[in-house]
Design a protein around this motif. Structure first.
Motif, short mmCIF file in Angstrom:
data_model
loop_
_atom_site.label_atom_id
_atom_site.label_comp_id
_atom_site.label_asym_id
_atom_site.label_seq_id
_atom_site.Cartn_x
_atom_site.Cartn_y
_atom_site.Cartn_z
N ASN A 137 16.74 35.19 -63.01
CA ASN A 137 15.50 34.60 -62.83
C ASN A 137 15.07 33.76 -61.59
O ASN A 137 14.28 33.79 -61.05
CB ASN A 137 15.21 33.97 -63.93
N LYS A 138 16.41 33.00 -61.25
CA LYS A 138 16.43 32.39 -60.09
C LYS A 138 16.22 33.19 -58.85
O LYS A 138 15.61 33.07 -57.83
CB LYS A 138 17.47 31.41 -59.86
N LEU A 139 16.87 34.31 -58.77
CA LEU A 139 16.83 35.27 -57.60
C LEU A 139 15.51 35.88 -57.42
O LEU A 139 15.14 36.07 -56.35
CB LEU A 139 17.84 36.47 -57.82
N ILE A 176 21.96 34.17 -44.54
CA ILE A 176 22.82 33.65 -45.63
C ILE A 176 21.88 34.32 -46.98
O ILE A 176 20.70 34.73 -46.76
CB ILE A 176 22.57 32.13 -45.66
N LYS A 177 22.30 34.04 -48.10
CA LYS A 177 21.74 34.01 -49.18
C LYS A 177 20.43 33.23 -49.63
O LYS A 177 20.58 32.16 -49.27
CB LYS A 177 22.52 34.20 -50.76
N SER A 178 19.39 33.92 -49.63
CA SER A 178 17.88 32.99 -49.77
C SER A 178 18.25 31.86 -50.72
O SER A 178 17.66 30.80 -50.73
CB SER A 178 16.90 33.97 -50.02
N ILE A 179 19.08 32.48 -51.79
CA ILE A 179 19.04 31.28 -53.11
C ILE A 179 19.97 29.96 -52.64
O ILE A 179 19.69 29.20 -53.39
CB ILE A 179 19.91 32.16 -54.44
N ASP A 180 20.40 30.09 -51.39
CA ASP A 180 21.39 29.20 -51.14
C ASP A 180 20.48 28.01 -50.12
O ASP A 180 20.94 27.05 -50.05
CB ASP A 180 22.58 29.49 -50.10
N LEU A 181 19.24 28.27 -50.28
CA LEU A 181 18.35 27.34 -49.55
C LEU A 181 17.82 26.24 -50.64
O LEU A 181 17.38 26.85 -51.65
CB LEU A 181 17.07 27.97 -48.94
#
Length: 212
Positions: free
Chosen positions: A5-7, A201-206
C-alpha cells in the motif's frame, strides 16, 4: 500488505508530482538552494565558518507564507530540528534580478555569531546570492531512512554496492524525476548546499518535502 500500500501511495504521489514539477534553483555561493512551485518557495541554507578557532554552523530550512511570490519582499518561516536543537523564526526573503537574500533573526548560536552572509537580521547587511542554475524538479526532501543508490539499465534497477557516498536518514536531497518505483536525486553536502552526489534511489526512501 502495508508495504504494498505504501509503494502504491508513493507511485501515485510521484506520478502526480512529475506532471506538476517546479523549478529548483542553485546559487553561486553553494550555501543556498531554493524550489519554486505553484506560487510558493521553499529552500535550505547551510554554511560553516571557522572563526577564532571555533567552528560555526548556520543551518535552517524555510518556506514562504504569503499567498503568492512577490517581487522584492516575501514573508518566510524558517526552522531547524534535530535531536539536539529545535528552533523556529519568521523573516523575509528578498528577490530581485540579482538574486535572493534573507532577513531573519534565527535563534541558533551559530547563526547569531555567523559572519556576513546571504542572511542577516538587517537587510542592508545581507549579501545577495546570485542564481547560478535552474532545472525542473519535484522538490526538496529529507531521507526517511539510510539507503543506497541503484544503477539503471534496460533490465531495470540494481543496487550499487559502492557509490562512494553514504545516504543517511534525515539527509537533504532534491528529487529530479521518477521512473516506476525509483527517483533520481541530488544529495547535498553535510557542510554546505553543494551537490555531493546523485543517482537513483527507491522513491519510498524519500521522506517529507520541506515545503509541507
Amino acid at each position: 500488505m502495508k508495504i504494498l500500500n505504501k509503494l502504491a501511495f508513493f507511485s501515485c504521489l510521484f506520478w502526480s508530482s512529475s506532471a506538476f514539477s517546479g523549478t529548483l534553483y542553485s546559487f553561486d555561493n553553494g550555501n543556498l538552494i531554493g524550489f519554486e512551485d505553484g506560487g510558493k518557495i521553499s529552500g535550505s541554507y547551510l554554511s560553516e565558518d571557522h572563526a577564532d578557532g571555533h567552528l560555526l554552523e548556520c543551518k535552517f530550512n524555510f518556506k514562504t507564507t504569503n499567498s503568492s511570490i512577490k517581487k522584492e519582499k516575501n514573508k518566510i518561516t524558517a526552522w531547524e530540528k534535530n535531536k539536539y536543537f529545535q528552533a523556529k523564526a519568521n523573516g523575509y526573503l528578498y528577490i530581485n534580478d540579482d538574486g535572493w537574500r534573507i532577513q531573519i533573526n534565527f535563534p541558533s548560536e551559530g547563526c547569531k555569531r555567523f559572519p556576513r552572509s546571504v542572511f542577516s537580521s538587517n537587510k542592508t547587511e545581507a549579501e545577495t546570492a546570485s542564481i547560478s542554475g535552474k532545472k525542473n524538479a519535484l522538490g526538496i526532501f529529507v531521507l526517511n531512512k539510510d539507503t543506497n543508490y541503484y544503477s539503471k539499465s534496460v533490465d531495470g534497477f540494481e543496487p550499487i554496492k559502492a557509490k562512494g557516498d553514504n545516504l543517511a536518514k534525515d539527509d537533504l536531497v532534491s528529487a529530479i524525476e521518477t521512473q516506476g518505483d525509483f527517483t533520481y536525486i541530488e544529495h547535498y553536502s553535510l557542510t554546505s548546499r553543494a551537490i555531493k552526489s546523485s543517482g537513483w534511489i527507491k522513491s519510498i526512501d524519500l521522506g517529507d518535502s520541506i515545503s509541507q
